[in-house]
Design a protein around this motif. Structure first.
Motif, PDB file in Angstrom:
ATOM      1  N   ALA A 190       0.822  -1.214   0.000  1.00 18.48           N
ATOM      2  CA  ALA A 190       0.000   0.000   0.000  1.00 18.48           C
ATOM      3  C   ALA A 190       0.850   1.257   0.000  1.00 18.48           C
ATOM      4  CB  ALA A 190      -0.933  -0.004   1.213  1.00 18.48           C
ATOM      5  N   MET A 191       1.997   1.219   0.691  1.00 11.98           N
ATOM      6  CA  MET A 191       2.804   2.426   0.852  1.00 11.98           C
ATOM      7  C   MET A 191       3.673   2.734  -0.362  1.00 11.98           C
ATOM      8  SD  MET A 191       3.920   2.347   4.886  1.00 11.98           S
ATOM      9  CE  MET A 191       4.535   4.027   4.845  1.00 11.98           C
ATOM     10  N   ILE A 192       4.182   1.707  -1.042  1.00 13.54           N
ATOM     11  CA  ILE A 192       5.128   1.999  -2.125  1.00 13.54           C
ATOM     12  C   ILE A 192       4.793   1.352  -3.461  1.00 13.54           C
ATOM     13  CG2 ILE A 192       6.971   2.281  -0.416  1.00 13.54           C
ATOM     14  CD1 ILE A 192       8.198  -0.299  -1.425  1.00 13.54           C
ATOM     15  N   GLY A 193       3.770   0.504  -3.516  1.00 11.43           N
ATOM     16  CA  GLY A 193       3.480  -0.203  -4.760  1.00 11.43           C
ATOM     17  C   GLY A 193       3.208   0.718  -5.936  1.00 11.43           C
ATOM     18  N   ARG A 194       2.239   1.613  -5.795  1.00 11.06           N
ATOM     19  CA  ARG A 194       1.897   2.534  -6.882  1.00 11.06           C
ATOM     20  C   ARG A 194       3.043   3.518  -7.150  1.00 11.06           C
ATOM     21  NH1 ARG A 194      -3.584   6.008  -7.856  1.00 11.06           N
ATOM     22  NH2 ARG A 194      -4.001   5.419  -5.692  1.00 11.06           N
ATOM     23  N   ARG A 195       3.743   3.910  -6.090  1.00 10.54           N
ATOM     24  CA  ARG A 195       4.835   4.863  -6.249  1.00 10.54           C
ATOM     25  C   ARG A 195       5.980   4.249  -7.062  1.00 10.54           C
ATOM     26  NH1 ARG A 195       6.429   7.032  -0.589  1.00 10.54           N
ATOM     27  NH2 ARG A 195       7.338   8.713  -1.836  1.00 10.54           N
ATOM     28  N   ASP A 196       6.289   2.982  -6.811  1.00  6.77           N
ATOM     29  CA  ASP A 196       7.316   2.301  -7.602  1.00  6.77           C
ATOM     30  C   ASP A 196       6.907   2.212  -9.071  1.00  6.77           C
ATOM     31  OD1 ASP A 196       8.941   1.968  -5.421  1.00  6.77           O
ATOM     32  OD2 ASP A 196       8.461  -0.148  -5.110  1.00  6.77           O
ATOM     33  N   GLN A 197       5.634   1.924  -9.315  1.00  5.46           N
ATOM     34  CA  GLN A 197       5.139   1.826 -10.699  1.00  5.46           C
ATOM     35  C   GLN A 197       5.283   3.158 -11.419  1.00  5.46           C
ATOM     36  OE1 GLN A 197       1.117   0.332 -10.512  1.00  5.46           O
ATOM     37  NE2 GLN A 197       1.733  -1.576  -9.518  1.00  5.46           N
ATOM     38  N   ARG A 198       4.933   4.249 -10.735  1.00  6.25           N
ATOM     39  CA  ARG A 198       5.053   5.580 -11.343  1.00  6.25           C
ATOM     40  C   ARG A 198       6.518   5.904 -11.650  1.00  6.25           C
ATOM     41  NH1 ARG A 198       0.771   9.159  -9.655  1.00  6.25           N
ATOM     42  NH2 ARG A 198      -1.161   8.052 -10.144  1.00  6.25           N
TER      43      ARG A 198
END
Length: 233
Positions: free
Chosen positions: A170-178
């Motif tokens: 939840a904390m870094i999944g989407r951020r890593d993708q971006r």
């Protein structure tokens, strides 16, 4: 490959240069800790001057929830005797080097955290300020914990670990993708240019960057330089 090293007397961060055979563009990864000695940030700033583009971490916008989470590293520098400083752009970034920020907004970050069970989300909001007080009271010694070590685990193993850890997802999944999407755009548009692209992100994001650049574009770590994050008195 070790990214953050914790020993009995110091914490060090490995600045990693990744190259691809036949491609002049280089990626230089700066694994960051958001609280460190001023010397660490000055050493990073010095090296960023030699880069042509900086890809910078930073959740955009504000929210009460994000502010609560960041209390964990905003408390520690407030005790001057700790000799620590909070990371901020004025301390870190040299003038004249272009910057892009592909990170999520505060609203998106909270949206991702709210996918957690409600009890887990509320616990995070309570624990962060408490951890900040612990860091402030214990000083740099609080950072000399082997749990802080970060390694570039094989991508399949890391994916399995992340799948089992809903908080990390939840904390870094989407951020890593971006971040990886932005690096892919840079590679596609400027891969034939002889430039150095700095990636200035928290150490927890670095394994995904290393494996992503390797698996998607064939980049490999070719150089590493250790920088001392802090040495407790």
């Amino acid at each position: 490959m070790q990214i953050i090293e914790v020993t009995g007397y110091a914490v060090r961060s490995a600045v990693i240069t990744m190259r691809r055979k036949g491609t002049p563009l280089e990626f230089v990864i700066f694994p960051m800790l958001h609280v460190a000695s001023p010397t660490f940030y000055s050493q990073v700033r010095l090296r960023l001057r030699d880069c042509d583009l900086i890809v910078l971490e930073g959740i955009r916008g504000r929210s009460v929830g994000v502010s609560a989470l960041t209390l964990a590293y905003r408390f520690a520098p407030r005790r001057k005797r700790n000799g620590l400083q909070e990371q901020h752009e004025g301390l870190l970034l040299p003038e004249g080097v272009p910057i892009i920020n592909p990170d999520v907004t505060a609203a998106e970050a909270i949206e991702d955290l709210k996918t957690l069970p409600r009890w887990m989300y509320l616990l995070l909001m309570v624990v962060a300020p408490v951890m900040g007080l612990v860091f402030a009271l214990r000083g740099p010694r609080a950072f000399l914990d082997e749990d802080m070590e970060v390694e570039d685990l094989p991508s399949t193993l890391r994916a399995e670990m992340m799948a089992d850890d809903p908080v990390e997802r939840a904390m870094i999944g989407r951020r890593d993708q971006r971040l990886l999407a932005a690096l892919g755009e840079i590679y596609a548009e400027r891969g034939e240019e002889r430039i150095r692209v700095a990636i200035v992100y928290g150490a927890g994001h670095v394994p995904a960057v290393v494996t992503g650049l390797r698996d998607r574009y064939g980049y490999r770590p070719r150089e590493a330089e250790w920088l001392t994050v802090l040495i407790p008195a």
